[in-house]
Design a protein around this motif. Structure first.
Motif, PDB file in Angstrom:
ATOM      1  N   LEU A 121       5.347   5.270   2.198  1.00 20.09           N
ATOM      2  CA  LEU A 121       5.666   6.330   3.159  1.00 20.09           C
ATOM      3  C   LEU A 121       6.628   5.642   4.288  1.00 20.09           C
ATOM      4  O   LEU A 121       7.370   6.466   4.688  1.00 20.09           O
ATOM      5  CB  LEU A 121       4.409   6.990   3.214  1.00 20.09           C
ATOM      6  CG  LEU A 121       3.802   7.668   2.297  1.00 20.09           C
ATOM      7  CD1 LEU A 121       2.507   8.168   2.553  1.00 20.09           C
ATOM      8  CD2 LEU A 121       4.737   8.783   1.509  1.00 20.09           C
ATOM      9  N   GLU A 122       6.174   4.486   4.906  1.00 16.24           N
ATOM     10  CA  GLU A 122       6.804   3.917   6.037  1.00 16.24           C
ATOM     11  C   GLU A 122       8.337   3.821   5.591  1.00 16.24           C
ATOM     12  O   GLU A 122       9.350   4.067   6.286  1.00 16.24           O
ATOM     13  CB  GLU A 122       6.338   3.123   6.771  1.00 16.24           C
ATOM     14  CG  GLU A 122       6.975   2.532   7.664  1.00 16.24           C
ATOM     15  CD  GLU A 122       6.702   3.423   9.124  1.00 16.24           C
ATOM     16  OE1 GLU A 122       7.802   3.600   9.787  1.00 16.24           O
ATOM     17  OE2 GLU A 122       5.780   4.048   9.144  1.00 16.24           O
ATOM     18  N   GLY A 123       8.644   3.263   4.288  1.00 13.92           N
ATOM     19  CA  GLY A 123       9.693   2.879   3.886  1.00 13.92           C
ATOM     20  C   GLY A 123      10.649   4.488   3.606  1.00 13.92           C
ATOM     21  O   GLY A 123      11.830   4.231   3.951  1.00 13.92           O
TER      22      GLY A 123
ATOM     23  N   PHE B 209      10.296   6.998   5.351  1.00 14.54           N
ATOM     24  CA  PHE B 209      10.742   7.197   6.686  1.00 14.54           C
ATOM     25  C   PHE B 209      11.688   6.685   7.205  1.00 14.54           C
ATOM     26  O   PHE B 209      12.859   7.448   8.005  1.00 14.54           O
ATOM     27  CB  PHE B 209       9.426   7.195   7.981  1.00 14.54           C
ATOM     28  CG  PHE B 209       8.334   8.265   7.549  1.00 14.54           C
ATOM     29  CD1 PHE B 209       8.451   9.301   6.479  1.00 14.54           C
ATOM     30  CD2 PHE B 209       7.108   7.558   7.691  1.00 14.54           C
ATOM     31  CE1 PHE B 209       7.327   9.918   6.240  1.00 14.54           C
ATOM     32  CE2 PHE B 209       5.773   8.384   7.550  1.00 14.54           C
ATOM     33  CZ  PHE B 209       6.131   9.429   6.845  1.00 14.54           C
ATOM     34  N   ARG B 210      11.973   5.350   7.172  1.00 12.35           N
ATOM     35  CA  ARG B 210      13.329   4.646   7.409  1.00 12.35           C
ATOM     36  C   ARG B 210      14.319   5.063   6.477  1.00 12.35           C
ATOM     37  O   ARG B 210      15.497   4.894   7.207  1.00 12.35           O
ATOM     38  CB  ARG B 210      12.813   3.109   7.354  1.00 12.35           C
ATOM     39  CG  ARG B 210      11.863   2.630   7.772  1.00 12.35           C
ATOM     40  CD  ARG B 210      12.036   2.715   9.334  1.00 12.35           C
ATOM     41  NE  ARG B 210      10.890   2.361  10.088  1.00 12.35           N
ATOM     42  CZ  ARG B 210      10.311   3.177  10.968  1.00 12.35           C
ATOM     43  NH1 ARG B 210      10.755   4.351  11.137  1.00 12.35           N
ATOM     44  NH2 ARG B 210       9.158   2.826  11.534  1.00 12.35           N
ATOM     45  N   ILE B 211      14.353   5.476   5.455  1.00 10.11           N
ATOM     46  CA  ILE B 211      15.335   5.814   4.587  1.00 10.11           C
ATOM     47  C   ILE B 211      15.756   7.472   5.071  1.00 10.11           C
ATOM     48  O   ILE B 211      17.119   7.566   5.427  1.00 10.11           O
ATOM     49  CB  ILE B 211      14.960   6.191   3.083  1.00 10.11           C
ATOM     50  CG1 ILE B 211      14.897   4.731   2.611  1.00 10.11           C
ATOM     51  CG2 ILE B 211      16.195   6.961   2.428  1.00 10.11           C
ATOM     52  CD1 ILE B 211      16.007   3.938   2.112  1.00 10.11           C
ATOM     53  N   GLN B 212      15.117   8.155   5.477  1.00 11.01           N
ATOM     54  CA  GLN B 212      15.235   9.552   6.023  1.00 11.01           C
ATOM     55  C   GLN B 212      15.682   9.342   7.685  1.00 11.01           C
ATOM     56  O   GLN B 212      16.742  10.035   7.675  1.00 11.01           O
ATOM     57  CB  GLN B 212      14.081  10.315   6.302  1.00 11.01           C
ATOM     58  CG  GLN B 212      13.462  10.630   4.938  1.00 11.01           C
ATOM     59  CD  GLN B 212      11.902  11.456   5.147  1.00 11.01           C
ATOM     60  OE1 GLN B 212      11.416  11.207   5.984  1.00 11.01           O
ATOM     61  NE2 GLN B 212      11.781  12.553   4.027  1.00 11.01           N
ATOM     62  N   GLU B 213      15.579   8.261   8.239  1.00 10.61           N
ATOM     63  CA  GLU B 213      16.413   7.958   9.309  1.00 10.61           C
ATOM     64  C   GLU B 213      17.593   7.668   9.408  1.00 10.61           C
ATOM     65  O   GLU B 213      18.480   7.863  10.074  1.00 10.61           O
ATOM     66  CB  GLU B 213      15.415   6.681  10.133  1.00 10.61           C
ATOM     67  CG  GLU B 213      14.357   7.453  11.088  1.00 10.61           C
ATOM     68  CD  GLU B 213      13.535   6.208  11.356  1.00 10.61           C
ATOM     69  OE1 GLU B 213      13.645   4.935  11.700  1.00 10.61           O
ATOM     70  OE2 GLU B 213      12.163   6.456  11.837  1.00 10.61           O
ATOM     71  N   LYS B 214      17.810   6.601   8.188  1.00 12.19           N
ATOM     72  CA  LYS B 214      19.272   6.385   7.860  1.00 12.19           C
ATOM     73  C   LYS B 214      20.060   7.676   7.504  1.00 12.19           C
ATOM     74  O   LYS B 214      21.175   7.516   7.669  1.00 12.19           O
ATOM     75  CB  LYS B 214      19.141   5.398   6.615  1.00 12.19           C
ATOM     76  CG  LYS B 214      19.038   4.071   7.168  1.00 12.19           C
ATOM     77  CD  LYS B 214      18.968   2.988   5.963  1.00 12.19           C
ATOM     78  CE  LYS B 214      20.510   2.498   6.400  1.00 12.19           C
ATOM     79  NZ  LYS B 214      20.472   0.964   5.516  1.00 12.19           N
TER      80      LYS B 214
ATOM     81  N   ARG C  69       0.717  -1.128  -0.134  1.00 13.80           N
ATOM     82  CA  ARG C  69      -0.088  -0.224   0.105  1.00 13.80           C
ATOM     83  C   ARG C  69       0.931   1.164   0.110  1.00 13.80           C
ATOM     84  O   ARG C  69       1.994   1.203   0.327  1.00 13.80           O
ATOM     85  CB  ARG C  69      -0.884   0.028   1.304  1.00 13.80           C
ATOM     86  CG  ARG C  69      -1.901  -0.979   1.033  1.00 13.80           C
ATOM     87  CD  ARG C  69      -3.223  -0.861   0.601  1.00 13.80           C
ATOM     88  NE  ARG C  69      -3.718   0.337   0.899  1.00 13.80           N
ATOM     89  CZ  ARG C  69      -4.408   1.415   0.183  1.00 13.80           C
ATOM     90  NH1 ARG C  69      -4.520   1.027  -1.168  1.00 13.80           N
ATOM     91  NH2 ARG C  69      -4.737   2.514   0.463  1.00 13.80           N
ATOM     92  N   PRO C  70       0.276   2.373  -0.640  1.00 15.67           N
ATOM     93  CA  PRO C  70       1.005   3.747  -0.443  1.00 15.67           C
ATOM     94  C   PRO C  70       1.549   3.851   0.862  1.00 15.67           C
ATOM     95  O   PRO C  70       2.787   4.760   1.059  1.00 15.67           O
ATOM     96  CB  PRO C  70       0.157   4.867  -0.843  1.00 15.67           C
ATOM     97  CG  PRO C  70      -0.741   3.961  -1.741  1.00 15.67           C
ATOM     98  CD  PRO C  70      -0.953   2.782  -1.211  1.00 15.67           C
ATOM     99  N   GLU C  71       1.062   3.647   2.032  1.00 18.60           N
ATOM    100  CA  GLU C  71       1.101   4.038   3.451  1.00 18.60           C
ATOM    101  C   GLU C  71       2.575   2.917   3.752  1.00 18.60           C
ATOM    102  O   GLU C  71       3.543   3.829   4.330  1.00 18.60           O
ATOM    103  CB  GLU C  71       0.179   3.474   4.543  1.00 18.60           C
ATOM    104  CG  GLU C  71      -1.099   4.191   4.260  1.00 18.60           C
ATOM    105  CD  GLU C  71      -2.134   3.778   3.485  1.00 18.60           C
ATOM    106  OE1 GLU C  71      -1.840   2.813   2.544  1.00 18.60           O
ATOM    107  OE2 GLU C  71      -3.254   4.099   3.303  1.00 18.60           O
TER     108      GLU C  71
END
Length: 181
Positions: free
Chosen positions: A151-153, A155-160, A146-148
Motif C-alpha cells: 500500500l505504501e508503494g 501511495f508512492r506511485i500515486q504521488e508520481k 507485508r500488505p502495508e
C-alpha cells in the motif's frame, strides 16, 4: 465542498466562484489518474500471496484509489511484479510491459524481484533485479513484504502520477532492452 476541491488541486482561497472550478488540465487529469489506478497482477512466487491479501477485505486496496486487479496488460496502468523473475520468464515480463498503454508504471515487490533475493549469489537462473528489463518506478523490499508495504508503494506511485506533466515525453524513452546474462 469547494474548499475541499481547492485543497485537492492546490488552488488556495478564492479559486472557485459560483460553483466554477478553475484548475490546470494537468492537475485535473493527474487527479483522476491517481484516483483510479488499475494494477496488472503478475504474481510469480510467494510475494503474490501478500499481493492477494492486499486486495482482500482486511486491507482493501480499493479504498485507496486502486481498482480491481486486471488480468490483461491492455487495461492496466501499473504492473506489480511480485516474486522471483527467472531468465526464462524475463522476455514474457518485458512483452507484457510493452503491451501496456502509456503512461505505465512498474512496482517491484519483494527481495527476489528487487535484487535477486536469496538467489543473488548462486542462483544462475534468477534475474538479478527486474529493473534490468523494465524501468521500475517503486521498489517494495521485503521477503515477502507485508500488505502495508505494498500500500505504501501504491501511495508512492500515486504521488508520481500527481506530479507528472501531460506534455513531458521523457518517460517514453526510458526502456531498457531484455538483458540475459
Amino acid at each position: 465542498m469547494a474548499d475541499i476541491h481547492d485543497q485537492e488541486f492546490g488552488l488556495g482561497d478564492g479559486a472557485t466562484q459560483d460553483g466554477i472550478l478553475l484548475t490546470r488540465v494537468d492537475q485535473l487529469i493527474n487527479w483522476t489518474r491517481k484516483s483510479s489506478v488499475w494494477p496488472m497482477t503478475f504474481g510469480l512466487a510467494c510475494c503474490a500471496i501478500e499481493m492477494m491479501a492486499t486486495g482482500a477485505s482486511s486491507y482493501d486496496i480499493d479504498r485507496f484509489g486502486s481498482g480491481p486487479f486486471r488480468a490483461t496488460p491492455r487495461q492496466a496502468d501499473l504492473m506489480i511484479v511480485a516474486g522471483t523473475v527467472s531468465h526464462k520468464m524475463a522476455p514474457r515480463v518485458k512483452r507484457l510491459y510493452d503491451q501496456m498503454p502509456e503512461p505505465k508504471f512498474v512496482m517491484a515487490m519483494g527481495a527476489c524481484t528487487v535484487s535477486g533475493g536469496p538467489y543473488i549469489k548462486h542462483g544462475y537462473h534468477v534475474l538479478k533485479g527486474v529493473d534490468r528489463i523494465v524501468p521500475v518506478d517503486v521498489y517494495v523490499p521485503g521477503c515477502p513484504p507485508r500488505p502495508e508495504a505494498l500500500l505504501e508503494g501504491l501511495f508512492r506511485i500515486q504521488e508520481k502520477m500527481e506530479r507528472e506533466r501531460l506534455l513531458d515525453k521523457t518517460r517514453c524513452g526510458a526502456r531498457p532492452k531484455v538483458l540475459v546474462e
